[in-house]
Design an enzyme around this catalytic site. Structure first.
Site, PDB file in Angstrom:
ATOM      1  N   GLU A 459      58.867  -4.972 -23.452  1.00 39.43           N
ATOM      2  CA  GLU A 459      57.708  -5.795 -23.069  1.00 39.43           C
ATOM      3  C   GLU A 459      56.761  -5.854 -24.245  1.00 39.43           C
ATOM      4  O   GLU A 459      56.818  -6.768 -25.044  1.00 39.43           O
ATOM      5  CB  GLU A 459      57.047  -5.221 -21.810  1.00 39.43           C
ATOM      6  CG  GLU A 459      56.014  -6.145 -21.197  1.00 39.43           C
ATOM      7  CD  GLU A 459      55.625  -5.709 -19.792  1.00 39.43           C
ATOM      8  OE1 GLU A 459      54.584  -6.158 -19.316  1.00 39.43           O
ATOM      9  OE2 GLU A 459      56.367  -4.910 -19.184  1.00 39.43           O
ATOM     10  N   GLU A 733      50.519   3.969 -16.863  1.00 40.50           N
ATOM     11  CA  GLU A 733      50.394   2.630 -16.292  1.00 40.50           C
ATOM     12  C   GLU A 733      50.057   2.695 -14.806  1.00 40.50           C
ATOM     13  O   GLU A 733      49.215   1.943 -14.308  1.00 40.50           O
ATOM     14  CB  GLU A 733      51.697   1.870 -16.485  1.00 40.50           C
ATOM     15  CG  GLU A 733      51.695   0.472 -15.884  1.00 40.50           C
ATOM     16  CD  GLU A 733      52.995  -0.258 -16.117  1.00 40.50           C
ATOM     17  OE1 GLU A 733      52.979  -1.505 -16.098  1.00 40.50           O
ATOM     18  OE2 GLU A 733      54.023   0.404 -16.342  1.00 40.50           O
TER      19      GLU A 733
END
Length: 883
Positions: A459, A733
């Site tokens: 990502e 996260e």
């Protein structure tokens, strides 16, 4: 008294001004030594002129972003700048010299693009290439410059020696709109024949990017180089030196940002970048059609990516399978470097992971980013190696194939944008200090040329929502203005081309919705406004005003001019801890409440920006848009009783912190309900991306300081300190990226290195530490710590544009003392805890002492003890409390 000396002289927001684009770069500096300055003298010595220009500058308002005092620089023109202070009839010593040299304008580029591979042969990690060219430096040359741009990433060598220490150059930008180049000073070379050598690989240009399998060849199928070599003679005339490039496959047989790198040292060619190398078997580089490349070439506006630190392993473990496991004690972005001796053809593989699970590297969170580096030994004795064109996020590594019985010699090389550290925090609470250090590391690991979400999986994108919430903390911790200004140029360029803000920039079509979303798209407004607040740089607003207005106009149109943004795709309060692992957007907070609230917020800030820029008509226009959104919010989401319809911690925090409630009565109602919800959840986190940066401030705003500290210092999951108790060295996260049993969250999207939820660091700086700007650029500061949670001390330091500001407080029993040290050019106010009086302070050190009474909104509640405070430990023992 001798005036203070000028130090840390810089141009714009960079300490090295070789090849900048600005013809009239603004200058900034700080002062060192006692005393004050009533004025400054700036000396500008141009390369081709004998007489220096000396200009006087009044002290008022000087020191930060001072306008260029002389004639603007022409393309290629070089000047040496010095500054000194004046005070009455005295002058200070000159500062160190700053070399400022302007680069090329777009029309000055005439060297062709050349390529070793006009089109990629296949998908998959591809090889790198070597390119070389020789040139003859004439006698009496005054200056030699190489201007270098690339489709891909490169390293430059000159006469067999690497020229600089930048990594992954030229970085990642929206290559279809803007491409950065570097300027290299080759003046040290003597007359005669010299060689240029370039390592060139895919990088972001055509390597795999994104998730869901990713995309190849996002920006083009070529890998190419544009190198313009110029010689300036003594009379100032400039001659471009033609370069004939040849190429050969590099010993890097495969490399990718996600995949890792394979280097076969048996394929190395000694002396390939030195003069006289026999390159008869090399291929001639293809010359590409310049018309196919429309991106503007521009000089850098921020610092390069570098290796900024080396870390040795804190533990080395020989595993039963023969691998060597290394624990570096810190989750980093970077790569490994090793030194070893092995037979020719022996292979070593380096595997990377952020955490362990079931006593194995947890690679599932990497998704398809294999992150394995491989080295094939040449067998030529002791060999040292690290990859060139890849980067990994890891704390743990396993070395497969380490030579038997050999000592392990491996270091982790920490790689990110070389930003100057600017902010620090301390307290008497060890876990809180570690949380802050985790935030610092997550910022470092994710500022690799632009602000990304994570450094490890497939990502690593420039998500707008992450930096939107984190920008205040980022601007305090590091001088990140150059990095963010560069990224904001990408934002504006792609926004103008596509007619909308994307949820990440640079944008690529990798399966994520492209529709605009509140809190993410609002980065177009909030990030530049935050940079202006923290640096005082009005130019940031000038540069981004069009982008700010375009975003607000777009959302205003989506509301039909009603101000109510109640339709279209929204991410809402992303990663609400109540959301299922596989549906992180399923927040309990109405996502359209979030959207309308952010619309009101961004419209108001845009109005303020145009007010700063001296455009009253546009300021009034966007104030009206903000008023419509505010009225829509109150009409749709605030009940007649004053309660917020979406009864969540995030909804209440947004309403309070964005100023969306009508009066004190409504604010009191919202405040009481916010405290009720936080307490009912046992002071555990109930917010995602949107609510997390706001909730502690909202509690303090309504007087619930004790509740804010209960929430801040909670260690049970979900909380800020829970990851710290689990050994985290960066911000996760998810609140529960690792579950209490040590297993990794089952969600497909799980990272152990995201800075977004660390946005609470801004609260630590301003409220716990007590240091906040009260005027843009820290010209005035508010020193107003609000101790709580049993903390006995705290503080914050920030390297402002005018010098270091240091705030520290200590509590002893019922007494609290606050000390503030301000540099010249900064003044402010101290507000002691529990005292509304404001005490003016000026440059120097000021200490004030007052009485301290802990906040007690509910005397029936047990006291919140700080088990890390020796004072509280004694009181706990006396009270019979078990830690």
């Amino acid at each position: 008294m001798t005036p203070p000396r000028v130090v840390a002289l810089r141009a714009e927001h960079v300490a090295s001004a070789l090849g900048i684009d600005e013809p009239a770069p603004r200058l900034s500096w700080r002062l060192e030594g006692a005393g004050s300055a009533t004025g400054y003298e700036i000396e500008v010595c141009r390369d081709l002129e004998t007489a220096p220009e000396i200009c006087a500058v009044a002290a008022v308002g000087a020191q930060a972003l001072v306008p260029w005092p002389a004639r603007g620089l022409a393309p290629r023109e070089r000047a040496v700048v010095r500054v000194r202070t004046t005070n009455d009839h005295l002058v200070g010593d000159w500062s160190d010299e700053l070399v400022v040299e302007r680069g090329l304008t777009r029309d000055a580029w005439s060297a062709p693009w050349v390529s070793p591979s006009v089109a990629a042969s296949s998908e998959g990690p591809r090889p790198a290439f070597l390119l070389r060219a020789e040139y003859d430096r004439p006698e009496g040359a005054r200056r030699v410059r190489l201007y270098l741009a690339a489709h891909g990433v490169y390293q430059l060598e000159h006469d067999g020696i690497r020229v600089d220490d930048t990594e992954l150059a030229p970085g990642w930008s929206s290559f279809g709109h803007r491409l950065r180049y570097q300027t290299f000073d080759l003046d040290q070379a003597s007359a005669g024949v010299h060689a240029l050598g370039v390592w060139l690989a895919d990088g972001w240009y055509r390597g795999r990017l994104g998730f869901n399998g990713g995309l190849w060849d996002v920006y083009g199928r070529d890998i190419a180089l544009r190198a313009q070599l110029e010689v300036m003679h003594e009379d100032g005339s400039v001659v471009q030196v033609p370069l004939s490039w040849t190429w050969s496959p590099a010993p890097i047989t495969a490399t990718g940002l996600y995949e890792g790198e394979r280097h076969d040292a048996r394929l190395e060619q000694d002396g390939w970048s030195a003069p006289g190398f026999d390159g008869g078997a090399w291929n001639h580089a293809a010359v590409l059609d310049d018309a196919a490349f429309g991106a503007a070439l521009e000089g850098p506006v921020g610092p390069p990516v570098r290796c900024v630190e080396e870390i040795r392993p804190v533990a080395v473990d020989w595993r039963p399978d023969g691998r060597v496991r290394l624990d570096f004690g810190q989750n980093v972005s970077g790569r490994l470097r090793f030194t070893a001796t092995a037979n020719r053809g022996h292979v070593v593989r380096l595997h990377h992971a952020e955490v362990l699970e079931d006593d194995a590297l947890a690679v599932r969170p990497l998704r398809t980013a294999s992150s394995v580096d491989e080295y094939v030994f040449a067998g030529s004795g002791t060999e040292s190696w690290e990859p060139r064109f890849t980067i990994h996020g890891f704390r743990y590594a396993e070395v497969e194939g380490w030579p038997a019985d050999a000592p392990v010699s491996v270091v982790a090389r920490v790689i990110h944008s070389d930003m100057q550290r600017a902010g620090w925090f301390t307290s008497s609470h060890a876990l809180l200090n570690r949380l802050h250090e985790n935030v610092v590391w997550s910022m470092r690991d994710n500022f690799v040329d632009l602000p990304t979400d994570c450094p490890q999986r497939d990502e690593r994108l420039g998500w707008t929502g992450d930096i939107q919430v984190f920008a205040p903390a980022a601007a305090f911790l590091f001088d990140c203005t150059g990095v963010l200004r560069s990224w904001l140029r990408d934002v504006a360029a792609e926004q103008a081309a596509d007619g909308t803000m994307r949820n990440f920039h640079p944008w690529l079509e990798c399966g994520f919705p492209s529709a605009p979303a509140a809190a993410w798209g609002d980065a177009a407004v909030i990030v530049p406004w935050t940079l202006y607040e923290r640096t005082g740089d009005v130019q940031v607003l000038r540069d981004q005003a069009g982008s700010m207005a375009a975003w607000v106009d777009q959302v205003d149109a989506l509301t039909g001019g009603t101000g109510l943004w109640d339709a279209s795709f929204q991410l809402g309060d992303w990663l609400d801890p109540a959301a299922p692992p596989d549906r992180p957007g399923d927040s309990g907070t109405d996502r359209h409440l979030v959207a309308t609230a952010y619309h009101a917020r961004s419209a108001r800030l845009t109005a303020q920006a145009f007010d700063v820029l001296g455009d009253p008509e546009r300021a009034a226009r966007y104030a009206q848009v903000a008023d419509r959104a505010l009225a829509a919010f109150r009409r749709e989401y605030v009940a007649p009783s004053g309660r917020i319809v979406s009864d969540t911690v995030t909804a209440l925090s947004v309403a309070l912190e964005f100023g969306l409630l009508a009066d004190d009565e409504q604010r009191a109602i919202a405040g009481r309900r916010l405290v009720e919800l936080v307490r009912a959840n046992d002071h555990r986190i109930a917010t995602g991306f949107v609510g997390t940066p706001l909730v502690c401030d909202a509690l303090v705003r309504v007087g619930a300081v004790d509740t804010a500290y209960h929430l801040l210092l909670q260690t049970e999951c979900p909380s800020w300190l829970y990851p710290v108790t689990m050994g985290a060295t960066t911000v996760w996260e998810r609140w529960d990226s690792m579950l209490p049993d040590g297993s990794v969250n089952p969600g497909e999207m799980t990272s152990f290195n995201h800075y977004a939820l660390g946005a609470v660091a801004d609260f630590l700086h301003r409220v716990v530490g007590g240091l906040a700007p009260s005027e843009p650029g820290y010209r005035r500061v508010l020193v107003a710590p609000q101790p709580g949670g049993g903390l006995t001390s705290g503080g914050a330091r920030h390297l402002s544009p005018y010098g270091e500001i240091d705030v520290h407080w200590e509590r002893t029993g019922a007494t609290v003392s606050v000390t503030a040290t301000l540099p010249e050019g900064v003044e402010g106010e101290i507000v002691l805890p529990g005292d509304a009086a404001r005490h003016r302070i000026v440059a120097g050190t000021t200490t004030l002492t007052g009485s301290f009474r802990p906040a007690s909104e509910d005397p029936s509640r047990p006291r919140l003890w700080n088990v890390h405070s020796p004072e509280d430990r004694i009181e706990m023992e006396r009270a019979g409390v078990v830690a």
